[in-house]
Design an enzyme around this catalytic site. Structure first.
Site, PDB file in Angstrom:
ATOM      1  N   ALA A  78      24.139   9.196  -3.209  1.00  9.78           N
ATOM      2  CA  ALA A  78      23.878   7.758  -3.263  1.00  9.78           C
ATOM      3  C   ALA A  78      24.868   7.061  -2.335  1.00  9.78           C
ATOM      4  O   ALA A  78      25.936   7.608  -2.030  1.00  9.78           O
ATOM      5  CB  ALA A  78      24.062   7.266  -4.687  1.00  9.78           C
ATOM      6  N   GLY A 121      23.094  12.570  -5.319  1.00 15.70           N
ATOM      7  CA  GLY A 121      21.689  12.186  -5.262  1.00 15.70           C
ATOM      8  C   GLY A 121      20.909  12.998  -4.235  1.00 15.70           C
ATOM      9  O   GLY A 121      19.705  13.234  -4.398  1.00 15.70           O
ATOM     10  N   GLU A 124      20.084  16.114  -5.917  1.00 12.61           N
ATOM     11  CA  GLU A 124      19.098  15.807  -6.966  1.00 12.61           C
ATOM     12  C   GLU A 124      17.700  15.669  -6.369  1.00 12.61           C
ATOM     13  O   GLU A 124      16.712  16.098  -6.965  1.00 12.61           O
ATOM     14  CB  GLU A 124      19.511  14.526  -7.715  1.00 12.61           C
ATOM     15  CG  GLU A 124      20.735  14.772  -8.596  1.00 12.61           C
ATOM     16  CD  GLU A 124      21.269  13.503  -9.245  1.00 12.61           C
ATOM     17  OE1 GLU A 124      21.512  12.533  -8.515  1.00 12.61           O
ATOM     18  OE2 GLU A 124      21.423  13.496 -10.471  1.00 12.61           O
ATOM     19  N   GLU A 144      29.732  14.064  -8.368  1.00  7.75           N
ATOM     20  CA  GLU A 144      29.880  12.713  -8.922  1.00  7.75           C
ATOM     21  C   GLU A 144      31.155  12.526  -9.736  1.00  7.75           C
ATOM     22  O   GLU A 144      31.767  11.455  -9.699  1.00  7.75           O
ATOM     23  CB  GLU A 144      28.660  12.357  -9.791  1.00  7.75           C
ATOM     24  CG  GLU A 144      27.412  11.977  -9.009  1.00  7.75           C
ATOM     25  CD  GLU A 144      26.547  13.170  -8.612  1.00  7.75           C
ATOM     26  OE1 GLU A 144      27.047  14.311  -8.655  1.00  7.75           O
ATOM     27  OE2 GLU A 144      25.381  12.946  -8.254  1.00  7.75           O
TER      28      GLU A 144
HETATM   29  C1  3H9 Z   1      25.639   9.917  -6.256  1.00  6.82           C
HETATM   30  O1  3H9 Z   1      25.009  10.526  -5.437  1.00  6.82           O
HETATM   31  C2  3H9 Z   1      25.061   9.446  -7.550  1.00  6.82           C
HETATM   32  C3  3H9 Z   1      23.719  10.110  -7.794  1.00  6.82           C
HETATM   33  O2  3H9 Z   1      23.811  10.943  -8.925  1.00  6.82           O
HETATM   34  C4  3H9 Z   1      22.583   9.102  -7.908  1.00  6.82           C
HETATM   35  C5  3H9 Z   1      22.735   8.109  -9.045  1.00  6.82           C
HETATM   36  C6  3H9 Z   1      21.499   7.313  -9.383  1.00  6.82           C
HETATM   37  N1  3H9 Z   1      28.090   6.712   0.653  1.00  6.82           N
HETATM   38  O3  3H9 Z   1      34.100  12.105   4.528  1.00  6.82           O
HETATM   39  P1  3H9 Z   1      33.787  11.704   5.923  1.00  6.82           P
HETATM   40  C7  3H9 Z   1      31.135   7.702   4.643  1.00  6.82           C
HETATM   41  S1  3H9 Z   1      27.244   9.519  -6.011  1.00  6.82           S
HETATM   42  C8  3H9 Z   1      28.518   5.904   1.620  1.00  6.82           C
HETATM   43  O4  3H9 Z   1      34.902  11.225   6.762  1.00  6.82           O
HETATM   44  P2  3H9 Z   1      33.100  14.437   6.470  1.00  6.82           P
HETATM   45  C9  3H9 Z   1      32.641   7.783   4.588  1.00  6.82           C
HETATM   46  O5  3H9 Z   1      33.193   6.712   3.884  1.00  6.82           O
HETATM   47  C10 3H9 Z   1      27.601  10.157  -4.422  1.00  6.82           C
HETATM   48  N2  3H9 Z   1      29.337   6.304   2.609  1.00  6.82           N
HETATM   49  O6  3H9 Z   1      33.033  12.871   6.711  1.00  6.82           O
HETATM   50  C11 3H9 Z   1      32.990   7.778   6.055  1.00  6.82           C
HETATM   51  O7  3H9 Z   1      32.929   6.455   6.507  1.00  6.82           O
HETATM   52  P3  3H9 Z   1      34.130   5.833   7.376  1.00  6.82           P
HETATM   53  C12 3H9 Z   1      27.786  11.644  -4.450  1.00  6.82           C
HETATM   54  C13 3H9 Z   1      29.718   7.571   2.613  1.00  6.82           C
HETATM   55  O8  3H9 Z   1      32.195  15.034   7.478  1.00  6.82           O
HETATM   56  C14 3H9 Z   1      31.830   8.546   6.693  1.00  6.82           C
HETATM   57  O9  3H9 Z   1      30.772   8.509   5.748  1.00  6.82           O
HETATM   58  N3  3H9 Z   1      28.200  12.102  -3.138  1.00  6.82           N
HETATM   59  C15 3H9 Z   1      29.318   8.463   1.614  1.00  6.82           C
HETATM   60  O10 3H9 Z   1      34.517  14.886   6.400  1.00  6.82           O
HETATM   61  C16 3H9 Z   1      32.142   9.979   6.998  1.00  6.82           C
HETATM   62  O11 3H9 Z   1      32.663  10.604   5.839  1.00  6.82           O
HETATM   63  C17 3H9 Z   1      29.490  12.163  -2.785  1.00  6.82           C
HETATM   64  O12 3H9 Z   1      30.375  11.864  -3.561  1.00  6.82           O
HETATM   65  C18 3H9 Z   1      28.455   7.996   0.600  1.00  6.82           C
HETATM   66  N4  3H9 Z   1      28.005   8.790  -0.380  1.00  6.82           N
HETATM   67  O13 3H9 Z   1      32.515  14.695   5.028  1.00  6.82           O
HETATM   68  C19 3H9 Z   1      29.734  12.649  -1.367  1.00  6.82           C
HETATM   69  N5  3H9 Z   1      29.879   9.666   1.856  1.00  6.82           N
HETATM   70  O14 3H9 Z   1      34.166   6.671   8.606  1.00  6.82           O
HETATM   71  C20 3H9 Z   1      30.910  11.932  -0.787  1.00  6.82           C
HETATM   72  C21 3H9 Z   1      30.603   9.517   2.976  1.00  6.82           C
HETATM   73  O15 3H9 Z   1      33.726   4.436   7.573  1.00  6.82           O
HETATM   74  N6  3H9 Z   1      31.099  12.285   0.605  1.00  6.82           N
HETATM   75  N7  3H9 Z   1      30.512   8.259   3.439  1.00  6.82           N
HETATM   76  O16 3H9 Z   1      35.375   6.017   6.546  1.00  6.82           O
HETATM   77  C22 3H9 Z   1      31.729  13.421   1.003  1.00  6.82           C
HETATM   78  O17 3H9 Z   1      32.120  14.262   0.224  1.00  6.82           O
HETATM   79  C23 3H9 Z   1      31.966  13.578   2.473  1.00  6.82           C
HETATM   80  O18 3H9 Z   1      31.887  12.315   3.067  1.00  6.82           O
HETATM   81  C24 3H9 Z   1      30.963  14.521   3.196  1.00  6.82           C
HETATM   82  C25 3H9 Z   1      31.195  14.432   4.731  1.00  6.82           C
HETATM   83  C26 3H9 Z   1      31.219  15.963   2.723  1.00  6.82           C
HETATM   84  C27 3H9 Z   1      29.549  14.137   2.923  1.00  6.82           C
END
Ligand code: 3H9
Length: 708
Positions: A78, A121, A124, A144
Site C-alpha cells: 500500500a 498489499g 496480497e 506490515e
Molecule cells: C501495506 O501494504 C498494507 C496492506 O496490507 C494493505 C492494507 C489495506 N509507499 O526503500 P527505498 C518509497 S503496508 C510509498 O529507498 P529500495 C521510499 O520512501 C506497506 N512509498 O528503495 C523511497 O522514497 P524516497 C507494506 C514507498 O530499493 C522510495 O520509495 N510494504 C513505499 O532500497 C524508494 O524506497 C512495505 O512496508 C510504500 N509502500 O527498497 C514496503 N515503499 O526516495 C516498504 C517505498 O522519496 N518498502 N517507498 O525516500 C520497502 O521495504 C522498500 O522501499 C523496498 C525498496 C524493498 C520496496
C-alpha cells in the site's frame, strides 16, 4: 532484478492510465503497473487495477490475464504516504480489499509475475491471483508489522490457507522478505522463471485452457501441529516487548483457523484500521522515512567504485567487519601485524563463517565463496590496490595515527581511508596522510556482521565523494547509515555516555543494576545497560573513562562504581563477573557490587531510597533528548531523526517508540524540558537544559520540524 525484455512487450502499447495500463500478449491481457518508485498501491492505482481487470473480463478475445510491473519492483505494498491522508475505509475509497475481492470474483485466470519485491498489499494481490511466478532474484513478504500494522487485505487469512499457520505466523510477525528459492520450496509461488512475463502468460493460458481457477480463498487450512502453533504464538507475545502489531497479527492468524475467509478478512481489517493511525505505526513510519533520509547521498556527489577493501586489524571488530564485507560480495584483504596475529584473525573469521554453515543459514557453495573472498596478510603493502581501507586496530590514537601514516605511503591517493573508532578524533588521523580529504570514520557496532547501524563520520576536510562512498558501502552491506560529525563519541556513544551516567546515579540513589535493567527492559529495550556492558566487556569504556578523567569537570556529579568494578578485574561476562555474576548462562546479583554501590552512596552522603522504574525511564529518555538537542546545535547530527535511527539501530531503543526525539515530540517538549529541569536541580552542574530544547519548548515547536 528482472528487466522487461522484448519478448515481454505485447503489441499495441496503450498510454499509461493512473499508473496502470492494459496491454496484450496474444489472448492474454497484460495488466502493467507503472507507478514509480515502487509501484505502491495508491488509491488511483487500486482503482485503475480494478478497471483493467474489468477490461480483461469484458474482452472476449482475452482468455486470461497477467499482472506485472514496470520498473524496479512488483507492487511493494500500500502507499504509505496515504496513511495519514486517506481515512481508512472511507466511503468513496476503493480499498485493497475491493481489489482482492475483484480478483476472487474474476472468472478468468490471473497470474502474478513477480520481480523485485512483492510486499504487503502487493503480495496480497499476488495471493489473490490464481497463480504466482517469480523471477530468480525476487522476494515476497508481508512486512506490515515493521510499520506497526497488520496486513489489511487478507494476508493473515490467505497465507495460513496456502502454507499453514506456522509458516504464516513466522513470516507475518517477523515481516521478513522471503527470497525466490525459499518462496518456491515453501509453496508461496508456483514457479521461478527468468523469462517472467512469458512464463506467466503461458501459465495463464494453460489455466484458461484447463478451465482451472485455483484460488487460495477456496483452500482449507492444511493440517498443523496445534501445540507447536500455540507455543509459537506465546513466543511472539514474549518477544514483542511492547510492540502491538506482531501480537495482533498472531490474533488475526488464529482467526483464520476458525472463521470463513470473509469474516476473517473483516476481523483483520478491523485490526488494520485500528493500528494505522496509532502511535506505534506513526513511530515506525517515522523511522522508515528517517532511515531513508539519513542514507541520502550528499547533493551532487557520486560514490567511487568499490571492489577491493582492506581491513587493518583482525580483532573482534576487524574480523566482524571482514565478515560483513565478504558476505556482501566484496574482495577483502585483512592485514595483521605478524603471522601469528594473522592466523588468529583467520581463525576468528572462519569461526563465524563455519557457524553460519552449521546453522543452515549458509549453503556449502555460498560458504566456500565467502571464505574465499578474504585473504590474510601481515604486511600493509598488500593494500596497495585497495579502493577502501578500514583501520580497526585498538582504540589508541597514537597507534591509529601510526597506521594512517604507514597507509598514506602505500594506498592509492584516490582510495578512501576509514577508521573504525567509537570515540576518537578522526581529524587527527586525517592529519597524518596525504590527501586527508579522503578520510572518513566508519563506526561499526559489534558484532559488525550482525548489527545494522553504521555511523559514518564526516571529517573536517572530507570530499563529498568520499562520504558518498561510505554511504554506498553501507547500502552494499545492507546497513542503516547515519552521518555524524567529529566529537568524542559521535552521535551514539556521546548520548549513550550521558544516559548511562543517569543509570549510574540511579544506583547511588537507591536502585540495583538488575532494577535499572528491568526498568529499561520494561520500556522496550532488549537488554538493560548494565547487562549490555557486561556482555560487551567493561574494559573498552574504562579506557575511555580513564582518557577523559583529566579533563572531567570536578563540579560534575561522577559515580566511581564503574571504575571500582574494573579496578577489581571484573570486565563482565568474559571474566565471569562485572556488574553481575555470570554463572551457567545466568546473570546473578553480585553482593560485592552492591557493597561498592552502598559505599559510593555513603561517601557522597546520599540517603538511598526506592527509585521507581518510571523515574529511571523518564530520566534516561530526557537525558537522550537533552544531549540530542546539544548534538544538533553542535552540528554533529544533521537532523533529529538521525538521532532516532542511531538509538534504535545501535542501542536497542524500542523501534515502536520511534526513537527518543520522535517520542519527545509525542510527549511534548515542554514536558521533557520539565524533566530535564528536575534532573538539573537534583544533579547540578552539567545537567542544564540544552538551549535548543528550551527554545523549542517555549515556542511550542516539535523536533520533526527540523527533519526536512
Ligand atoms: C501495506 O501494504 C498494507 C496492506 O496490507 C494493505 C492494507 C489495506 N509507499 O526503500 P527505498 C518509497 S503496508 C510509498 O529507498 P529500495 C521510499 O520512501 C506497506 N512509498 O528503495 C523511497 O522514497 P524516497 C507494506 C514507498 O530499493 C522510495 O520509495 N510494504 C513505499 O532500497 C524508494 O524506497 C512495505 O512496508 C510504500 N509502500 O527498497 C514496503 N515503499 O526516495 C516498504 C517505498 O522519496 N518498502 N517507498 O525516500 C520497502 O521495504 C522498500 O522501499 C523496498 C525498496 C524493498 C520496496
Amino acid at each position: 532484478m528482472h528487466r522487461p525484455t522484448d519478448s515481454d512487450r505485447g503489441a499495441g502499447d496503450s498510454p499509461r492510465d493512473n499508473g496502470v495500463r492494459l496491454e496484450r500478449m496474444g489472448d492474454v491481457g497484460l495488466i502493467l503497473v507503472d507507478h514509480p518508485p515502487v509501484n505502491a498501491l495508491s488509491q488511483a492505482v487500486r482503482k485503475a487495477l480494478i478497471a483493467a481487470l474489468a477490461g480483461v473480463v469484458a474482452d472476449t478475445s482475452l482468455h486470461a490475464a497477467v499482472i506485472a510491473c514496470e520498473g524496479r519492483t512488483f507492487i511493494a505494498g500500500a502507499d504509505i504516504r496515504e496513511f495519514d491522508r486517506t481515512p481508512a475505509g472511507g466511503q468513496a475509497e476503493v480499498t485493497t480489499q475491493d481489489l482482492v475481492r475483484a480478483l476472487d470474483a474474476c472468472p478468468k485466470p490471473v497470474v502474478a509475475a513477480i520481480h523485485g519485491t512483492a510486499l504487503g498489499g502487493g503480495f496480497e494481490v499476488a495471493l489473490a491471483c490464481h497463480s504466482r511466478i517469480i523471477a530468480p532474484d525476487g522476494f515476497v513478504g508481508l512486512p506490515e508489522v515493521r510499520i506497526g500494522i497488520v496486513p489489511g487485505a487478507g494476508g493473515t487469512q490467505r497465507l495460513p490457507r496456502l502454507v499453514g499457520p506456522l509458516i504464516a505466523l513466522e513470516m507475518i510477525t517477523s515481516g521478513r522478505h522471503v527470497p525466490a528459492d525459499e518462496a518456491m520450496s515453501l509453496g508461496l509461488v508456483d514457479e521461478v522463471a527468468t523469462d517472467l512475463r512469458r512464463a506467466a502468460a503461458d501459465r495463464a493460458r494453460y489455466l484458461a485452457a484447463a478451465g482451472h481457477l485455483p484460488r487460495v480463498a477456496d483452500r482449507a487450512v492444511p493440517a498443523y501441529d496445534q501445540p507447536a502453533f500455540e507455543a509459537a504464538v506465546a513466543a511472539v507475545r514474549r518477544r514483542a516487548r511492547g510492540a502491538i502489531a506482531p501480537v495482533r497479527a498472531a490474533e488475526a492468524i488464529e482467526a483464520a483457523l476458525r472463521l470463513p475467509l470473509a469474516e476473517g478478512m473483516a476481523f483483520e481489517a478491523t485490526i488494520n484500521h485500528a493500528l494505522r493511525p496509532g502511535p506505534q505505526s506513526r513511530a515506525l513510519r517515522h523511522l522508515f522515512h528517517a532511515e531513508r533520509m539519513a542514507a541520502r547521498m550528499p547533493a551532487g556527489a557520486s560514490p567511487w567504485p568499490l571492489r577491493r577493501v582492506g581491513v587493518v586489524g583482525g580483532g573482534t571488530m576487524g574480523s566482524g567487519i571482514a565478515v560483513a564485507l565478504a558476505d556482501a560480495g566484496l574482495e577483502v584483504t585483512l592485514v595483521e601485524q605478524d603471522a601469528q596475529a594473522e592466523a588468529a584473525a583467520k581463525a576468528r573469521v572462519r569461526a563465524v563463517h563455519d557457524r553460519q554453515l552449521r546453522s543452515g543459514r549458509l549453503a556449502p557453495q555460498a560458504h566456500a565463496e565467502r571464505v574465499g573472498r578474504i585473504v590474510y596478510r601481515h604486511d600493509l603493502k598488500a593494500l596497495h590496490d585497495a579502493d577502501l581501507v578500514i583501520e580497526a586496530v585498538i582504540e589508541d590514537v597514537a597507534v591509529k595515527q601510526a597506521v594512517f601514516r604507514a597507509l598514506s605511503g602505500i594506498v592509492r591517493r584516490d582510495a578512501v581511508l576509514a577508521s573504525n573508532t567509537s570515540y576518537l578524533d578522526i581529524d587527527l588521523l586525517a592529519d597524518e596522510v596525504d590527501a586527508p580529504e579522503r578520510v572518513i570514520g566508519t563506526h561499526f557496532f559489534s558484532p559488525a556482521h550482525v548489527m545494522r547501524l553504521l555511523e559514518l563520520v564526516r571529517t573536517r576536510r572530507v570530499l563529498p565523494e568520499a562520504l558518498a562512498t561510505g554511504l554506498a558501502l553501507a547500502r552494499r552491506l545492507r546497513k542503516v547509515a547515519v552521518v555524524a560529525g567529529v566529537c568524542d563519541g559521535f552521535i551514539g556513544n556521546r548520548i549513550f555516555y550521558r544516559w548511562r551516567m543517569q543509570c549510574e546515579y540511579a544506583l547511588e540513589d537507591g536502585a540495583l543494576p538488575a532494577e535499572v535493567d528491568a526498568a529499561l527492559e520494561a520500556y522496550g529495550f532488549a537488554m538493560g545497560p548494565f547487562a549490555v556492558l557486561d556482555m560487551a566487556g567493561l574494559d573498552v569504556d574504562w579506557m575511555m573513562r580513564k582518557r577523559r578523567a583529566p579533563t572531567r569537570d570536578p563540579r560534575e556529579r561522577y559515580s566511581p562504581v564503574y571504575d571500582w568494578i574494573c579496578e577489581r578485574g571484573r570486565f563482565g561476562q568474559k571474566t565471569g563477573v562485572g556488574f553481575y555474576i555470570h554463572q551457567d548462562g545466568k546473570r546473578l546479583p553480585s553482593p560485592e557490587v552492591e557493597a561498592l554501590i552502598l559505599r559510593a552512596a555513603a561517601e557522597r552522603g546520599i540517603t538511598r531510597r526506592a527509585v521507581p522504574a518510571e523515574e529511571i525511564q523518564q530520566r534516561v529518555h530526557a537525558t537522550m533528548v537533552n544531549e540530542g538537542a546539544r548534538i544538533l546545535t553542535d552540528g554533529i547530527a544533521a537532523r533529529p531523526s538521525d538521532i532516532d535511527v542511531v538509538l534504535v539501530h545501535g542501542y536497542g531503543y524500542p523501534a515502536w517508540r520511534g526513537g527518543p526525539m520522535h517520542e519527545a515530540d509525542e510527549i511534548g517538549l515542554d514536558v521533557v524540558l520539565q524533566r530535564v529541569e528536575t534532573m538539573h536541580a537534583e544533579n547540578g552542574f552539567g545537567w542544564e537544559p540544552a538551549p535548543l530544547l528550551r527554545e523549542m519548548a517555549a515556542a511550542g515547536r516539535r523536533f520533526r520540524e527540523l527533519n526536512g
